[in-house]
Design an enzyme around this catalytic site. Structure first.
Site, PDB file in Angstrom:
ATOM      1  N   VAL A 179      -9.886   3.023  14.482  1.00 45.49           N
ATOM      2  CA  VAL A 179      -9.161   3.296  13.331  1.00 45.49           C
ATOM      3  C   VAL A 179      -9.516   2.472  12.108  1.00 45.49           C
ATOM      4  CG1 VAL A 179      -6.901   3.651  12.160  1.00 45.49           C
ATOM      5  CG2 VAL A 179      -7.141   4.204  14.696  1.00 45.49           C
ATOM      6  N   ASP A 206      -1.832  -0.560  15.559  1.00 44.94           N
ATOM      7  CA  ASP A 206      -0.893  -1.449  15.116  1.00 44.94           C
ATOM      8  C   ASP A 206      -0.284  -2.441  16.091  1.00 44.94           C
ATOM      9  OD1 ASP A 206       0.543   0.340  12.079  1.00 44.94           O
ATOM     10  OD2 ASP A 206      -1.076  -0.648  12.463  1.00 44.94           O
ATOM     11  N   ARG A 247       0.624  -1.298   0.152  1.00 44.64           N
ATOM     12  CA  ARG A 247       0.200   0.125  -0.026  1.00 44.64           C
ATOM     13  C   ARG A 247       0.785   1.325   0.063  1.00 44.64           C
ATOM     14  NH1 ARG A 247      -4.930   1.827   1.344  1.00 44.64           N
ATOM     15  NH2 ARG A 247      -5.474   3.629   2.511  1.00 44.64           N
ATOM     16  N   ARG A 307      -9.896   0.569   3.573  1.00 46.82           N
ATOM     17  CA  ARG A 307      -8.662   1.275   3.494  1.00 46.82           C
ATOM     18  C   ARG A 307      -8.903   2.222   2.323  1.00 46.82           C
ATOM     19  NH1 ARG A 307      -3.398  -1.397   4.918  1.00 46.82           N
ATOM     20  NH2 ARG A 307      -2.936   0.460   5.665  1.00 46.82           N
ATOM     21  N   PRO A 308      -9.873   3.077   2.200  1.00 48.96           N
ATOM     22  CA  PRO A 308     -10.202   3.994   1.037  1.00 48.96           C
ATOM     23  C   PRO A 308      -8.944   4.987   0.974  1.00 48.96           C
ATOM     24  CG  PRO A 308     -11.657   4.504   2.788  1.00 48.96           C
ATOM     25  CD  PRO A 308     -10.926   3.331   3.094  1.00 48.96           C
TER      26      PRO A 308
HETATM   27  C1  EPZ Z   1      -0.715   3.893   7.837  1.00 47.84           C
HETATM   28  O1  EPZ Z   1      -1.460   3.348   6.901  1.00 47.84           O
HETATM   29  C2  EPZ Z   1       0.315   2.719   8.202  1.00 47.84           C
HETATM   30  N1  EPZ Z   1       0.951   2.118   7.013  1.00 47.84           N
HETATM   31  C3  EPZ Z   1      -0.489   1.480   9.105  1.00 47.84           C
HETATM   32  O2  EPZ Z   1       0.312   0.471   9.330  1.00 47.84           O
HETATM   33  C4  EPZ Z   1      -1.258   2.169  10.136  1.00 47.84           C
HETATM   34  O3  EPZ Z   1      -2.116   1.156  10.508  1.00 47.84           O
HETATM   35  C5  EPZ Z   1      -2.069   3.205   9.957  1.00 47.84           C
HETATM   36  O4  EPZ Z   1      -1.182   4.231   9.181  1.00 47.84           O
HETATM   37  C6  EPZ Z   1      -2.692   3.993  11.013  1.00 47.84           C
HETATM   38  O5  EPZ Z   1      -1.757   4.255  11.849  1.00 47.84           O
HETATM   39  C7  EPZ Z   1       2.077   2.722   6.695  1.00 47.84           C
HETATM   40  O6  EPZ Z   1       2.547   3.817   7.137  1.00 47.84           O
HETATM   41  C8  EPZ Z   1       2.556   2.369   5.447  1.00 47.84           C
HETATM   42  P1  EPZ Z   1      -4.642   5.569   7.575  1.00 47.84           P
HETATM   43  P2  EPZ Z   1      -2.683   4.370   6.340  1.00 47.84           P
HETATM   44  O7  EPZ Z   1      -4.712   6.597   6.401  1.00 47.84           O
HETATM   45  O8  EPZ Z   1      -1.927   5.669   6.164  1.00 47.84           O
HETATM   46  C9  EPZ Z   1      -9.484   5.542   6.886  1.00 47.84           C
HETATM   47  C10 EPZ Z   1       1.286  -1.439   9.513  1.00 47.84           C
HETATM   48  O9  EPZ Z   1       1.016  -2.800  10.023  1.00 47.84           O
HETATM   49  N2  EPZ Z   1      -8.973   6.380   5.577  1.00 47.84           N
HETATM   50  O10 EPZ Z   1      -4.281   6.403   8.765  1.00 47.84           O
HETATM   51  O11 EPZ Z   1      -3.249   3.597   5.141  1.00 47.84           O
HETATM   52  C11 EPZ Z   1      -8.862   3.905   6.673  1.00 47.84           C
HETATM   53  O12 EPZ Z   1     -10.072   3.505   5.966  1.00 47.84           O
HETATM   54  C12 EPZ Z   1       0.356  -0.797   8.860  1.00 47.84           C
HETATM   55  O13 EPZ Z   1       2.388  -1.138   9.588  1.00 47.84           O
HETATM   56  C13 EPZ Z   1     -10.108   6.953   4.888  1.00 47.84           C
HETATM   57  O14 EPZ Z   1     -11.362   6.915   5.163  1.00 47.84           O
HETATM   58  O15 EPZ Z   1      -3.729   4.469   7.439  1.00 47.84           O
HETATM   59  C14 EPZ Z   1      -8.613   3.629   8.066  1.00 47.84           C
HETATM   60  O16 EPZ Z   1      -9.990   3.104   8.617  1.00 47.84           O
HETATM   61  C15 EPZ Z   1      -1.058  -1.444   8.692  1.00 47.84           C
HETATM   62  N3  EPZ Z   1      -9.758   7.667   3.769  1.00 47.84           N
HETATM   63  C16 EPZ Z   1      -8.059   4.960   8.731  1.00 47.84           C
HETATM   64  O17 EPZ Z   1      -8.460   6.003   7.840  1.00 47.84           O
HETATM   65  C17 EPZ Z   1      -8.527   7.977   3.392  1.00 47.84           C
HETATM   66  O18 EPZ Z   1      -8.278   8.370   2.248  1.00 47.84           O
HETATM   67  C18 EPZ Z   1      -6.504   4.664   9.113  1.00 47.84           C
HETATM   68  O19 EPZ Z   1      -6.135   4.997   7.712  1.00 47.84           O
HETATM   69  C19 EPZ Z   1      -7.400   7.093   4.023  1.00 47.84           C
HETATM   70  C20 EPZ Z   1      -7.697   6.330   5.305  1.00 47.84           C
END
Ligand code: EPZ
Length: 449
Positions: free
Chosen positions: A346, A324, A109, A138-139
């Site tokens: 989250v 995480d 991702r 994960r949108p």
């Molecule tokens: C980052 O993912 C991390 N990955 C994830 O770690 C971590 O779980 C997450 O942040 C939360 O801390 C990396 O840094 C590579 P988010 P990310 O955007 O950025 C919603 C691991 O195990 N959302 O904060 O993809 C989404 O659906 C990984 O190391 C929207 O709605 O996480 C989720 O419910 C897993 N629209 C929430 O936000 C968007 O455009 C958290 O997503 C983006 C996200």
């Protein structure tokens, strides 16, 4: 400088299993590696340098880093590793493509974090949409909303995101994030660093990984302030140059080894762990019966005398308890003397790993974002499956305390985020080894450092 090696395509490792014989008290010292999630974002940020060679150090020795360097190579970045893969040298002066194909992005991702930098550098970008995975949909709507606010034209279709900047370039804007998304904050911050004018991101993600990316971009000549807080301001500049930068340590790796010490009643020093970054977790460890000693050079974690104390955990964006870490912590609470409640605000469905833990005697009940864990005096080893990185970590934590042998298949998920896992565990007294799909024990390739 050690000899440098050009990046080789990351071949998926042959399927293998992790085998753990539980019951050993873990004692000694673990050297914590660089943060996977900070390093992946900073590697994407290196795309923004239009002159010079960036040197990144303290990189974790994990597959995702090699995958991201392969993605950068695809855009034309000249890249090589050194210092036993813990350093990378990247020259992004000449970018030869603004497209990232589906097969690369599908593997990880974080490849999507290239969208902002490529759009800012090339004026256009075509990046495959990252898939969801088994922790939720994960949108990417917040990423796209932010880039549109900067003036980008965005179209999606056929599994790709196509973005075009106005001919006069991106323009600073105010962006409000409905959710403090880590990736969206990073993508927007990187694009805004080369926009004309000022960008303010409100309800920005405050994770240490976001702060580290902001510090790296500033070392490249960006003008970012408030990174690591909820209001992040970027004054755009005309261009950025290469920088030398050491990535922060991985708080998730540190917390996971801390809980391994906890559940085995052991005593482990997490060398290089950052106490401030991990405080949302260590405060919960203390509440759940562990002892935590914060030092300049790391954190000492000691297990409770008796069983863990049951507690309540709610995973939230930083500085809340990190999502995480909820899996490994739930495994620790599975042996508590009473009932615990874990909620993940989250992700909408991040408790599937409890099905596998159930095979080891963990008693739980899940209702969408909340799991109720009834502590058991004893866990028993079983054949279980790691569905993703953090689910795998929970299985390792449980296996270290379980009676008998636990065999965890799809250990390649663990290798994406925990460097030299077997070697580091063996060094602190765990009875653990890797075996191939035919049950043949494999020798360790890596050193524990
Ligand atoms: C980052 O993912 C991390 N990955 C994830 O770690 C971590 O779980 C997450 O942040 C939360 O801390 C990396 O840094 C590579 P988010 P990310 O955007 O950025 C919603 C691991 O195990 N959302 O904060 O993809 C989404 O659906 C990984 O190391 C929207 O709605 O996480 C989720 O419910 C897993 N629209 C929430 O936000 C968007 O455009 C958290 O997503 C983006 C996200």
């Amino acid at each position: 400088m050690g000899s440098s090696t050009p990046p080789v395509p990351v071949l998926s490792p042959p399927p293998s299993r992790l085998v753990i014989v539980g019951g050993q008290r873990l004692e000694g010292e673990v050297v914590i590696g660089g943060s996977k999630n900070a390093a992946l974002a900073i590697l994407a940020g290196a795309l923004l340098a239009s002159e010079g060679e960036t040197t990144l150090t303290n990189l974790p020795r994990i597959g995702d880093i090699r995958t991201m360097v392969e993605v950068l190579g695809h855009f034309g970045v000249a890249a090589r590793f050194s210092q036993g893969d813990t350093a990378a040298h990247l020259d992004a002066t000449r970018l030869t493509s603004s497209e990232a194909p589906a097969d690369l992005v599908a593997r990880m991702r974080a490849s999507f974090w290239a969208l902002g930098p490529i759009l800012a550098r090339c004026g256009e970008a075509k990046i495959a949409q990252p898939g969801g995975c088994n922790i939720g949909a994960r949108p990417i709507d917040l990423h796209l909303k932010g880039l549109q606010a900067l003036g980008a034209e965005i179209e999606t279709g056929f599994g790709y995101v196509r973005a075009h900047a106005p001919k006069e370039g991106l323009k600073g804007a105010s962006v409000y994030l409905d959710f403090a998304s880590v990736g969206a904050t990073m993508n927007i911050m990187m694009a805004a660093s080369l926009a004309h004018g000022t960008t303010v991101i409100e309800n920005a993600a405050q994770e240490p990984d976001v702060e580290d990316l902001g510090n790296f971009l500033n070392a490249m000549g960006a003008r970012i302030s408030g990174h690591g807080t909820g209001v992040l301001t970027v004054q755009g500049v005309d261009s950025l140059h290469a920088a030398d930068y050491a990535v922060i340590s991985d708080r998730m790796e540190a917390g996971t080894y801390g809980l391994m010490a906890g559940i085995t009643g052991g005593n482990v020093f997490l060398k290089g762990a950052n106490a401030a970054h991990l405080r949302p977790v260590t405060l919960k460890m203390i509440e759940a019966g562990m002892q935590v000693e914060e030092r300049e050079d790391g954190i000492r974690c000691t297990g409770p005398d008796g069983r863990p104390i049951p507690t309540r955990i709610t995973a939230l964006p930083h500085p809340g308890f990190p999502t995480d870490m909820q899996q490994a912590f739930t495994a620790y609470l599975a042996t508590a003397d009473g009932t615990s409640v874990v909620t993940d605000q989250v992700y909408e469905s991040r408790f599937r790993y409890l099905t596998e833990l159930g095979k080891m005697g963990v008693v739980s009940q899940v209702d969408s974002r909340t799991a109720v864990i009834t502590g058991a005096a004893r866990l028993t080893g079983a054949d279980v499956d790691a569905s993703d990185l953090r689910a795998g970590a929970a299985l390792v934590v449980a296996g270290l305390a379980a009676q008998g042998q636990t065999r965890i298949s799809h250990v390649e998920h663990l290798d994406r985020g925990y460097e030299a896992l077997v070697e580091k565990l063996q060094k602190i007294g765990a009875q653990v080894w890797r075996e191939d799909e035919h049950g043949r024990r494999q020798t360790s390739q890596r050193k524990a450092a």
